[in-house]
Design a protein around this motif. Structure first.
Motif, mmCIF file in Angstrom:
data_model
loop_
_atom_site.group_PDB
_atom_site.id
_atom_site.type_symbol
_atom_site.label_atom_id
_atom_site.label_comp_id
_atom_site.label_asym_id
_atom_site.label_seq_id
_atom_site.Cartn_x
_atom_site.Cartn_y
_atom_site.Cartn_z
ATOM 1 N N ARG A 47 1.011 -1.136 0.286
ATOM 2 C CA ARG A 47 0.165 0.387 0.072
ATOM 3 C C ARG A 47 0.919 1.660 -0.144
ATOM 4 N NH1 ARG A 47 -5.380 -1.468 3.872
ATOM 5 N NH2 ARG A 47 -3.610 -0.855 5.540
ATOM 6 N N TYR A 50 -1.001 5.106 0.323
ATOM 7 C CA TYR A 50 -1.173 5.613 1.418
ATOM 8 C C TYR A 50 0.177 5.519 2.069
ATOM 9 C CZ TYR A 50 -6.395 4.021 -0.278
ATOM 10 O OH TYR A 50 -6.503 4.037 -1.148
ATOM 11 N N SER A 53 1.184 8.567 1.910
ATOM 12 C CA SER A 53 0.592 10.293 1.815
ATOM 13 C C SER A 53 0.194 9.888 3.762
ATOM 14 C CB SER A 53 -0.874 9.427 1.906
ATOM 15 O OG SER A 53 -1.374 10.305 2.595
ATOM 16 N N ASP A 123 -1.933 3.436 6.935
ATOM 17 C CA ASP A 123 -3.671 4.487 6.486
ATOM 18 C C ASP A 123 -3.996 5.176 7.159
ATOM 19 O OD1 ASP A 123 -3.594 2.438 8.898
ATOM 20 O OD2 ASP A 123 -5.474 1.240 7.225
ATOM 21 N N VAL A 125 -3.399 9.580 8.536
ATOM 22 C CA VAL A 125 -3.321 10.759 8.591
ATOM 23 C C VAL A 125 -3.575 11.675 9.278
ATOM 24 C CG1 VAL A 125 -4.014 12.716 7.188
ATOM 25 C CG2 VAL A 125 -4.168 10.211 5.722
ATOM 26 N N GLU A 127 -3.284 14.841 11.242
ATOM 27 C CA GLU A 127 -4.366 16.513 10.795
ATOM 28 C C GLU A 127 -3.604 17.258 12.333
ATOM 29 O OE1 GLU A 127 -7.907 15.949 10.245
ATOM 30 O OE2 GLU A 127 -8.259 14.450 9.115
ATOM 31 N N ASP A 153 -7.584 8.405 16.996
ATOM 32 C CA ASP A 153 -7.736 8.131 15.464
ATOM 33 C C ASP A 153 -9.675 8.658 14.781
ATOM 34 O OD1 ASP A 153 -9.434 6.156 17.258
ATOM 35 O OD2 ASP A 153 -9.225 4.775 16.004
ATOM 36 N N THR A 215 -5.650 10.434 12.212
ATOM 37 C CA THR A 215 -6.867 9.740 11.782
ATOM 38 C C THR A 215 -6.345 8.666 10.567
ATOM 39 O OG1 THR A 215 -7.810 12.394 11.281
ATOM 40 C CG2 THR A 215 -8.959 10.176 9.422
ATOM 41 N N HIS A 216 -7.254 7.851 11.038
ATOM 42 C CA HIS A 216 -8.195 6.215 11.123
ATOM 43 C C HIS A 216 -7.926 5.885 10.058
ATOM 44 C CE1 HIS A 216 -7.101 2.068 12.109
ATOM 45 N NE2 HIS A 216 -6.987 1.854 10.801
ATOM 46 N N LEU A 217 -8.023 5.803 8.378
ATOM 47 C CA LEU A 217 -8.493 5.655 7.223
ATOM 48 C C LEU A 217 -8.946 3.640 7.308
ATOM 49 C CD1 LEU A 217 -6.743 6.937 4.697
ATOM 50 C CD2 LEU A 217 -8.138 8.008 6.029
ATOM 51 N N ASN A 218 -8.511 2.802 7.927
ATOM 52 C CA ASN A 218 -9.244 1.631 7.737
ATOM 53 C C ASN A 218 -9.718 1.267 6.892
ATOM 54 O OD1 ASN A 218 -10.114 0.128 10.327
ATOM 55 N ND2 ASN A 218 -12.400 0.191 10.124
ATOM 56 N N LEU A 219 -8.568 1.261 6.396
ATOM 57 C CA LEU A 219 -8.700 0.736 5.169
ATOM 58 C C LEU A 219 -9.033 -0.828 5.008
ATOM 59 C CD1 LEU A 219 -5.607 2.701 2.980
ATOM 60 C CD2 LEU A 219 -8.376 2.990 3.206
#
Length: 338
Positions: A47, A50, A53, A123, A125, A127, A153, A215-219
């Motif tokens: 990944r 991600y 990112s 995964d 970000v 902020e 998160d 922030t957890h995108l939890n992909l």
């Protein structure tokens, strides 16, 4: 099958947590270990977009980037991740065989040098600007370095330390901070459980950093795969219950540090069980393990009992399997309508 007949000998943590013989290829950016204060442990797989990112958000929002190192574990068959580079960050890449999540983090920990250790995912970000300065100021209230901190998160928030932050001293006192028995889940729950026990007897040692947003995108890389929408593997559930005595031992070691007492020995063994026993026997096992755990507040004993017995009902019984599949179909139908 009776409860007393479900155990099949003892296993030793020292043996399963021994990762020193791993065949690793280490690639390290040039940076001074003397400058490192925070070490991020980051297992990743396939990944890179991600990962990039997350690391860019780290670079943009950290005030003292030279004080941060990122220890990345990459599987030896993941060519794309092996090629990833970011010369602006202090990165060490560990390339080796596929492992459990507990092993990934343990190996990364063995190669890090920071006084503060944080478990992270690709995964994420970041902020919050200058999050590292905020963290340092909040941790100053613990001169003995016994604490568990974790950021917001965006999903679990204060309910679970999805990305735990520990001191190196705490990790060393725990001996097995990231047990290899966990294949994918519950390392965060394991760590929080230890500090729930500690908080019951000592002053607050858990710091929820609501103002720091990771922030957890939890992909889910297989979100459209019908077989992966429901968790049907019970390995980590069993591991969490098996490691109850270890967590109790780890809590007592931390408590001895807080109270300036002699450090007790760590529990280095756990009882293995018959994984083929019936749901009824599992239920009795859960009842004994959780309800009789006097180190935990009653609320958490009941919560664990409901959580783990409920999941086993969903995967070990015919009505549960039917209900699980029905929910899975409903979720897929909802997902595809958007």
């Amino acid at each position: 099958m009776e409860y007393s007949n479900t155990f099949h000998g003892k296993k030793n943590f020292i043996e399963i947590d021994d990762n020193n013989s791993l065949d690793l290829y280490v690639v390290k950016n040039e940076y001074s270990s003397d400058d490192i204060f925070i070490s991020m442990l980051l297992p990743t797989r396939a990944r890179t977009e991600y990962l990039d990112s997350f690391l860019k958000s780290l670079l943009e929002n950290t005030s003292c980037i030279n004080n941060i190192e990122i220890i990345i574990y990459i599987d030896s068959d993941d060519a794309a991740s092996q090629k990833y580079e970011n010369i602006d960050l202090n990165i060490t890449k560990l390339i080796g065989p596929k492992l459990t999540m507990g092993q990934y983090n343990s190996v990364c920990y063995r190669h890090c040098v920071g006084n503060i250790v944080m478990l992270v995912n690709d995964d994420l970000v970041i902020e919050t600007k200058n999050w590292d300065n905020i963290l340092k100021s909040r941790l100053n209230e613990f001169p003995d370095d016994v604490f568990l901190a974790f950021p917001n998160d965006g999903i679990n928030k204060s309910n679970l330390c999805s990305f735990p932050i520990l001191s190196r001293k705490t990790c060393d006192v725990l001996v097995h901070p990231f047990p290899s028995l966990y294949k994918r889940l519950f390392i965060d729950t394991h760590i929080m459980d230890i500090f729930i026990r500690l908080n019951r007897h000592e002053k607050q040692r858990v710091v929820y950093l609501d103002e720091i947003k990771f922030t957890h995108l939890n992909l889910n890389p297989h979100v459209y795969d019908s077989d992966s929408l429901q968790r049907t593997n019970d390995d980590d559930d069993v591991a969490f219950v098996l490691l109850r005595n270890l967590r109790s031992s780890q809590y007592r070691r931390l408590r001895s540090i807080v109270n300036n007492e002699q450090l007790p020995a760590i529990v280095n063994e756990y009882e293995n069980i018959d994984r083929n026993m019936s749901y009824y026997c599992f239920l009795k096992w859960f009842l004994f393990q959780f309800i009789c755990d006097k180190d935990l507040p009653v609320y958490y004993r009941i919560k664990y009992l409901i959580k783990f017995s409920g999941h086993f009902f969903m995967i070990k019984t015919s009505p549960g399997l039917f209900l699980s599949r029905s929910i899975s179909v409903f979720k897929r139908e909802v997902k595809f309508t958007y």
